[in-house]
Design a protein around this motif. Structure first.
Motif, PDB file in Angstrom:
ATOM      1  N   HIS A 304     -91.207 -25.333  44.832  1.00 61.25           N
ATOM      2  CA  HIS A 304     -91.470 -26.403  45.804  1.00 61.25           C
ATOM      3  C   HIS A 304     -92.335 -27.522  45.201  1.00 61.25           C
ATOM      4  CE1 HIS A 304     -90.878 -22.635  48.253  1.00 61.25           C
ATOM      5  NE2 HIS A 304     -89.870 -23.406  48.656  1.00 61.25           N
ATOM      6  N   GLU A 305     -91.922 -27.987  44.016  1.00 62.05           N
ATOM      7  CA  GLU A 305     -92.572 -29.118  43.355  1.00 62.05           C
ATOM      8  C   GLU A 305     -94.026 -28.836  43.009  1.00 62.05           C
ATOM      9  OE1 GLU A 305     -91.668 -33.049  45.016  1.00 62.05           O
ATOM     10  OE2 GLU A 305     -90.151 -32.121  46.267  1.00 62.05           O
ATOM     11  N   THR A 306     -94.324 -27.601  42.606  1.00 58.75           N
ATOM     12  CA  THR A 306     -95.688 -27.275  42.158  1.00 58.75           C
ATOM     13  C   THR A 306     -95.634 -26.592  40.800  1.00 58.75           C
ATOM     14  OG1 THR A 306     -95.802 -25.025  43.095  1.00 58.75           O
ATOM     15  CG2 THR A 306     -96.406 -26.855  44.552  1.00 58.75           C
ATOM     16  N   SER A 307     -96.784 -26.609  40.124  1.00 55.41           N
ATOM     17  CA  SER A 307     -96.949 -25.829  38.899  1.00 55.41           C
ATOM     18  C   SER A 307     -97.433 -24.431  39.290  1.00 55.41           C
ATOM     19  CB  SER A 307     -97.982 -26.499  37.991  1.00 55.41           C
ATOM     20  OG  SER A 307     -99.218 -26.655  38.692  1.00 55.41           O
ATOM     21  N   ASN A 308     -97.413 -23.514  38.335  1.00 61.58           N
ATOM     22  CA  ASN A 308     -97.946 -22.171  38.578  1.00 61.58           C
ATOM     23  C   ASN A 308     -99.459 -22.205  38.393  1.00 61.58           C
ATOM     24  OD1 ASN A 308     -98.835 -19.366  37.970  1.00 61.58           O
ATOM     25  ND2 ASN A 308     -96.648 -18.937  38.189  1.00 61.58           N
ATOM     26  N   ILE A 309    -100.189 -21.604  39.318  1.00 61.81           N
ATOM     27  CA  ILE A 309    -101.657 -21.662  39.306  1.00 61.81           C
ATOM     28  C   ILE A 309    -102.238 -21.043  38.035  1.00 61.81           C
ATOM     29  CG2 ILE A 309    -102.007 -19.466  40.540  1.00 61.81           C
ATOM     30  CD1 ILE A 309    -104.313 -20.920  42.073  1.00 61.81           C
ATOM     31  N   HIS A 310    -101.516 -20.144  37.394  1.00 65.33           N
ATOM     32  CA  HIS A 310    -102.033 -19.431  36.224  1.00 65.33           C
ATOM     33  C   HIS A 310    -101.733 -20.142  34.906  1.00 65.33           C
ATOM     34  CE1 HIS A 310    -102.982 -16.175  38.910  1.00 65.33           C
ATOM     35  NE2 HIS A 310    -101.714 -16.070  39.283  1.00 65.33           N
ATOM     36  N   ALA A 317     -93.067 -37.717  34.309  1.00 69.35           N
ATOM     37  CA  ALA A 317     -92.212 -37.703  35.506  1.00 69.35           C
ATOM     38  C   ALA A 317     -91.851 -36.285  35.964  1.00 69.35           C
ATOM     39  CB  ALA A 317     -90.934 -38.520  35.265  1.00 69.35           C
ATOM     40  N   ASN A 318     -92.673 -35.298  35.586  1.00 72.72           N
ATOM     41  CA  ASN A 318     -92.381 -33.903  35.934  1.00 72.72           C
ATOM     42  C   ASN A 318     -93.224 -33.468  37.126  1.00 72.72           C
ATOM     43  OD1 ASN A 318     -91.872 -31.185  36.101  1.00 72.72           O
ATOM     44  ND2 ASN A 318     -92.528 -30.691  34.025  1.00 72.72           N
ATOM     45  N   ARG A 319     -92.572 -33.288  38.285  1.00 74.60           N
ATOM     46  CA  ARG A 319     -93.301 -32.905  39.486  1.00 74.60           C
ATOM     47  C   ARG A 319     -93.583 -31.399  39.558  1.00 74.60           C
ATOM     48  NH1 ARG A 319     -91.750 -37.892  40.976  1.00 74.60           N
ATOM     49  NH2 ARG A 319     -93.083 -38.886  42.531  1.00 74.60           N
ATOM     50  N   GLY A 320     -93.113 -30.656  38.551  1.00 74.74           N
ATOM     51  CA  GLY A 320     -93.424 -29.244  38.479  1.00 74.74           C
ATOM     52  C   GLY A 320     -94.523 -28.946  37.473  1.00 74.74           C
ATOM     53  N   ALA A 321     -95.221 -30.002  37.019  1.00 71.62           N
ATOM     54  CA  ALA A 321     -96.289 -29.844  36.026  1.00 71.62           C
ATOM     55  C   ALA A 321     -97.661 -29.968  36.692  1.00 71.62           C
ATOM     56  CB  ALA A 321     -96.141 -30.905  34.931  1.00 71.62           C
ATOM     57  N   SER A 322     -98.678 -29.411  36.032  1.00 72.88           N
ATOM     58  CA  SER A 322    -100.050 -29.559  36.524  1.00 72.88           C
ATOM     59  C   SER A 322    -100.450 -31.038  36.506  1.00 72.88           C
ATOM     60  CB  SER A 322    -101.026 -28.768  35.650  1.00 72.88           C
ATOM     61  OG  SER A 322    -100.608 -27.440  35.471  1.00 72.88           O
ATOM     62  N   ILE A 323    -100.138 -31.701  35.399  1.00 71.22           N
ATOM     63  CA  ILE A 323    -100.452 -33.123  35.223  1.00 71.22           C
ATOM     64  C   ILE A 323     -99.156 -33.892  34.990  1.00 71.22           C
ATOM     65  CG2 ILE A 323    -101.720 -34.851  33.891  1.00 71.22           C
ATOM     66  CD1 ILE A 323    -103.602 -32.885  35.220  1.00 71.22           C
ATOM     67  N   ARG A 324     -98.941 -34.924  35.767  1.00 73.77           N
ATOM     68  CA  ARG A 324     -97.746 -35.761  35.610  1.00 73.77           C
ATOM     69  C   ARG A 324     -98.155 -37.131  35.087  1.00 73.77           C
ATOM     70  NH1 ARG A 324     -94.608 -39.692  38.687  1.00 73.77           N
ATOM     71  NH2 ARG A 324     -96.315 -39.780  40.184  1.00 73.77           N
ATOM     72  N   ILE A 325     -97.497 -37.563  34.017  1.00 71.10           N
ATOM     73  CA  ILE A 325     -97.634 -38.952  33.555  1.00 71.10           C
ATOM     74  C   ILE A 325     -96.473 -39.733  34.163  1.00 71.10           C
ATOM     75  CG2 ILE A 325     -97.634 -40.490  31.563  1.00 71.10           C
ATOM     76  CD1 ILE A 325     -98.711 -38.178  29.884  1.00 71.10           C
ATOM     77  N   PRO A 326     -96.750 -40.731  35.006  1.00 74.99           N
ATOM     78  CA  PRO A 326     -95.644 -41.495  35.600  1.00 74.99           C
ATOM     79  C   PRO A 326     -94.765 -42.142  34.517  1.00 74.99           C
ATOM     80  CG  PRO A 326     -97.718 -41.970  36.716  1.00 74.99           C
ATOM     81  CD  PRO A 326     -98.059 -41.161  35.499  1.00 74.99           C
ATOM     82  N   ARG A 327     -93.486 -42.256  34.800  1.00 73.93           N
ATOM     83  CA  ARG A 327     -92.546 -42.773  33.802  1.00 73.93           C
ATOM     84  C   ARG A 327     -92.946 -44.175  33.321  1.00 73.93           C
ATOM     85  NH1 ARG A 327     -88.204 -40.562  32.365  1.00 73.93           N
ATOM     86  NH2 ARG A 327     -87.847 -39.358  34.277  1.00 73.93           N
TER      87      ARG A 327
END
Length: 371
Positions: A304-310, A317-327
């Protein structure tokens, strides 16, 4: 749909009293964060004239034993005015006053994260740290059921609701519009709003704000939202995973930049900061919700568009990452980055302080440095 009893009261009757002249007196509503670290409380006092700045506002006190902040045998807590806004409910010249809470010994209360955050921000003000926070929330009935959902069962699966239009896609837009206008009136730095992925879930964005102003403006925007929902008889929830299962959670994505990051070649500085954040993941997870990461554990599952807490991750542009750098930042080689880990019920003072400590003060390890 379960609504509060106050929603049944006639707002037309109330209006005739609110239109009465108030003479030279001013109503100041003092607002503070309670002992849960996420609830807000308020009470009002009369001032003899309109305050022009925070310095014109008197200190006050309250019973901390009723807000999870003190023992009944020593219950008085101090309210220290810290930021002032126009009051969109009572209108000019009345004020909303955001306060810090001090204990009987004049030391900050446990959930007063503003005090330390302000000191940290002053250490780096020459770097002009800017923040923008994307506050997601869910509208609920007073029975805890999402607003507009069928009483028995679920709406159709996620897909049509994000930025959706139409009565079958956007649930509760009246609240969103009222909140937006109230924030503009108050002087809150609200910069946008949209319907979110889960039906009855919305987002508003605050920023760009420099330093301590980020926390001040987001807390007041939250207070205004709670009050608007009260008038409509519904509830605003900042729970990071209000509905279990195949539904999006609620976060408070935090955008961060410094003067150096915003200038040509700033991407190098952004990448250096991300490297520092990766080495301090556990510290940030603890700072990013009021329960030290337990709330976020329900949300940061890797789905659901989240990274894993661990795990710590970063990407363009990765919405599944802890940190996203906009394109656009990747293309222009300057700008800002987005930390997607903070939960919807985070304390913005704690989040912004943690980012400054790691990225600008070069702290390491699982504990903050005591300066």
């Amino acid at each position: 749909m379960a609504t509060s009893a106050s929603a049944q009261l006639s707002k037309v009757v109330k209006r005739q009293y609110m239109e009465l002249p108030q003479g030279d007196k001013v109503q100041a509503m003092y607002i503070w964060i309670d002992g849960t670290g996420e609830g807000v409380r308020c009470k009002t006092r009369t001032l003899d004239s309109e305050p022009k700045s925070v310095e014109d506002l008197p200190e006050w006190n309250f019973d901390g034993s009723s807000t999870y902040q003190s023992e009944g045998s020593n219950s008085d807590m101090y309210l220290i005015p810290s930021a002032m806004f126009r009051d969109p409910f009572r209108k000019d010249p009345n004020k909303l006053v955001l306060c810090e809470v001090l204990k009987y010994n004049r030391k900050p209360a446990e959930t007063n994260h503003r005090h330390k955050c302000k000191n940290i921000m002053e250490m780096v003000d020459h770097q002009s740290p800017w923040f923008g926070m994307e506050q997601e929330y869910t509208i609920l009935g007073t029975d805890g059921h999402p607003f507009g959902w069928p009483s028995n069962g679920f709406p159709g699966p996620q897909g049509p609701y994000y930025c959706g239009v139409g009565a079958d896609k956007a649930y509760g837009r009246d609240i969103v519009e009222a909140h937006y206008r109230a924030c503009l009136y108050a002087g809150v730095m609200i910069c946008g709003t949209n319907a979110e992925v889960m039906p009855a879930q919305w987002e508003f964005q605050i920023g760009p704000c420099e330093g301590i102003n980020m926390g001040d403006h987001l807390w007041v925007a939250r207070f205004i939202l709670h009050r608007v929902c009260e008038d409509f008889g519904v509830v605003a929830s900042f729970d990071p995973k209000p509905i279990p299962g195949n539904w999006n959670g609620a976060g408070c994505h935090t955008n961060f930049s410094t003067k150096e990051m915003r200038e040509d070649g700033g991407l190098k500085c952004i990448e250096e900061c991300i490297d520092k954040l990766g080495k301090r993941h556990n510290y940030h997870i603890r700072a990013y919700d009021p329960k030290g990461g337990l709330d976020n554990a329900r949300r940061l599952t890797g789905h659901h568009e989240t990274s894993n807490i661990h795990e710590f991750s970063a990407g363009v542009a990765n919405r599944g990452a802890s940190i996203r750098i906009p394109r656009t930042v990747g293309q222009e080689k300057k700008g800002y980055f987005e930390d997607r880990r903070p939960s919807a019920n985070c304390d913005p003072y704690a989040v912004t302080e943690a980012l400054i400590r790691t990225c600008l003060l070069d702290e390491e390890g699982d504990e903050p440095v005591d300066y």
